[in-house]
Scaffold this motif. Sequence first.
Motif, PDB file in Angstrom:
ATOM      1  N   ILE A  46     -11.792   3.216 -12.034  1.00 51.91           N
ATOM      2  CA  ILE A  46     -11.942   2.130 -11.060  1.00 51.91           C
ATOM      3  C   ILE A  46     -13.144   2.401 -10.171  1.00 51.91           C
ATOM      4  O   ILE A  46     -13.586   3.551 -10.037  1.00 51.91           O
ATOM      5  CB  ILE A  46     -10.682   1.965 -10.170  1.00 51.91           C
ATOM      6  CG1 ILE A  46     -10.386   3.261  -9.402  1.00 51.91           C
ATOM      7  CG2 ILE A  46      -9.485   1.495 -10.972  1.00 51.91           C
ATOM      8  CD1 ILE A  46      -9.266   3.135  -8.377  1.00 51.91           C
ATOM      9  N   GLU A  72      -7.942   8.006 -10.081  1.00 54.49           N
ATOM     10  CA  GLU A  72      -8.591   7.012 -10.934  1.00 54.49           C
ATOM     11  C   GLU A  72     -10.088   6.902 -10.638  1.00 54.49           C
ATOM     12  O   GLU A  72     -10.892   6.721 -11.551  1.00 54.49           O
ATOM     13  CB  GLU A  72      -7.912   5.645 -10.776  1.00 54.49           C
ATOM     14  CG  GLU A  72      -6.423   5.651 -11.075  1.00 54.49           C
ATOM     15  CD  GLU A  72      -6.075   5.967 -12.525  1.00 54.49           C
ATOM     16  OE1 GLU A  72      -6.971   5.993 -13.382  1.00 54.49           O
ATOM     17  OE2 GLU A  72      -4.887   6.185 -12.803  1.00 54.49           O
ATOM     18  N   ARG A  73     -10.464   7.057  -9.388  1.00 55.78           N
ATOM     19  CA  ARG A  73     -11.899   7.025  -9.039  1.00 55.78           C
ATOM     20  C   ARG A  73     -12.621   8.236  -9.622  1.00 55.78           C
ATOM     21  O   ARG A  73     -13.727   8.116 -10.135  1.00 55.78           O
ATOM     22  CB  ARG A  73     -12.087   6.987  -7.519  1.00 55.78           C
ATOM     23  CG  ARG A  73     -11.716   5.626  -6.941  1.00 55.78           C
ATOM     24  CD  ARG A  73     -12.147   5.472  -5.525  1.00 55.78           C
ATOM     25  NE  ARG A  73     -13.621   5.418  -5.461  1.00 55.78           N
ATOM     26  CZ  ARG A  73     -14.294   5.386  -4.333  1.00 55.78           C
ATOM     27  NH1 ARG A  73     -13.663   5.415  -3.187  1.00 55.78           N
ATOM     28  NH2 ARG A  73     -15.599   5.331  -4.352  1.00 55.78           N
ATOM     29  N   ALA A 106      -5.739   5.565  -5.428  1.00 56.53           N
ATOM     30  CA  ALA A 106      -7.047   5.389  -6.056  1.00 56.53           C
ATOM     31  C   ALA A 106      -7.780   6.701  -6.319  1.00 56.53           C
ATOM     32  O   ALA A 106      -8.668   6.744  -7.178  1.00 56.53           O
ATOM     33  CB  ALA A 106      -7.917   4.497  -5.183  1.00 56.53           C
ATOM     34  N   TYR A 109     -10.059  -2.529  -5.727  1.00 58.48           N
ATOM     35  CA  TYR A 109     -10.841  -1.793  -6.719  1.00 58.48           C
ATOM     36  C   TYR A 109     -10.897  -2.591  -8.016  1.00 58.48           C
ATOM     37  O   TYR A 109      -9.911  -3.223  -8.411  1.00 58.48           O
ATOM     38  CB  TYR A 109     -10.204  -0.428  -7.002  1.00 58.48           C
ATOM     39  CG  TYR A 109     -10.179   0.472  -5.802  1.00 58.48           C
ATOM     40  CD1 TYR A 109     -11.245   1.317  -5.519  1.00 58.48           C
ATOM     41  CD2 TYR A 109      -9.085   0.478  -4.938  1.00 58.48           C
ATOM     42  CE1 TYR A 109     -11.222   2.146  -4.416  1.00 58.48           C
ATOM     43  CE2 TYR A 109      -9.057   1.300  -3.827  1.00 58.48           C
ATOM     44  CZ  TYR A 109     -10.123   2.123  -3.569  1.00 58.48           C
ATOM     45  OH  TYR A 109     -10.104   2.939  -2.463  1.00 58.48           O
ATOM     46  N   LEU A 121      -5.131  -0.908  -3.931  1.00 57.14           N
ATOM     47  CA  LEU A 121      -4.573   0.444  -3.948  1.00 57.14           C
ATOM     48  C   LEU A 121      -4.808   1.147  -2.619  1.00 57.14           C
ATOM     49  O   LEU A 121      -5.791   0.883  -1.928  1.00 57.14           O
ATOM     50  CB  LEU A 121      -5.226   1.266  -5.056  1.00 57.14           C
ATOM     51  CG  LEU A 121      -5.148   0.717  -6.480  1.00 57.14           C
ATOM     52  CD1 LEU A 121      -6.046   1.544  -7.397  1.00 57.14           C
ATOM     53  CD2 LEU A 121      -3.720   0.731  -6.971  1.00 57.14           C
TER      54      LEU A 121
END
Length: 115
Positions: free
Chosen positions: A44, A38-39, A35, A7, A30
């Motif tokens: 990311i 954070e996505r 992830a 990412y 990750l």
Amino acid sequence: MTDIKRYTVTDRAGPRVAGRLAKAGDVLELTAAEAAYERRQGAIVPEGAELSRAFTEDSVSLKELRDRARGAGLQPATPSVAVAIETPPRGAAQGAARKPKGKAAAEPAAAGEGA
């Protein structure tokens, strides 16, 4: 085995991404679990992908979301009837019925017996 993907950190990320120090442009490896948060935050994107327009400053949906969070368009709550609640001082309601304790309690009883 856990599947690890790469990412790219976006400019929306703080100093840490998934608990790791990172800056915009860094590439992190990750797991899906690492992830996921954070996505959703736009910190990311999968390597080679671009950040969704929903996260850009000119996004209409982002503007509406911020306006709702700030309370824009909401009517202030006004009470239709003002009600004042008076609370008696602590112990005032029980003061007349309360019996004295200790030596003070014995004195009035003794005075009443001698009369």
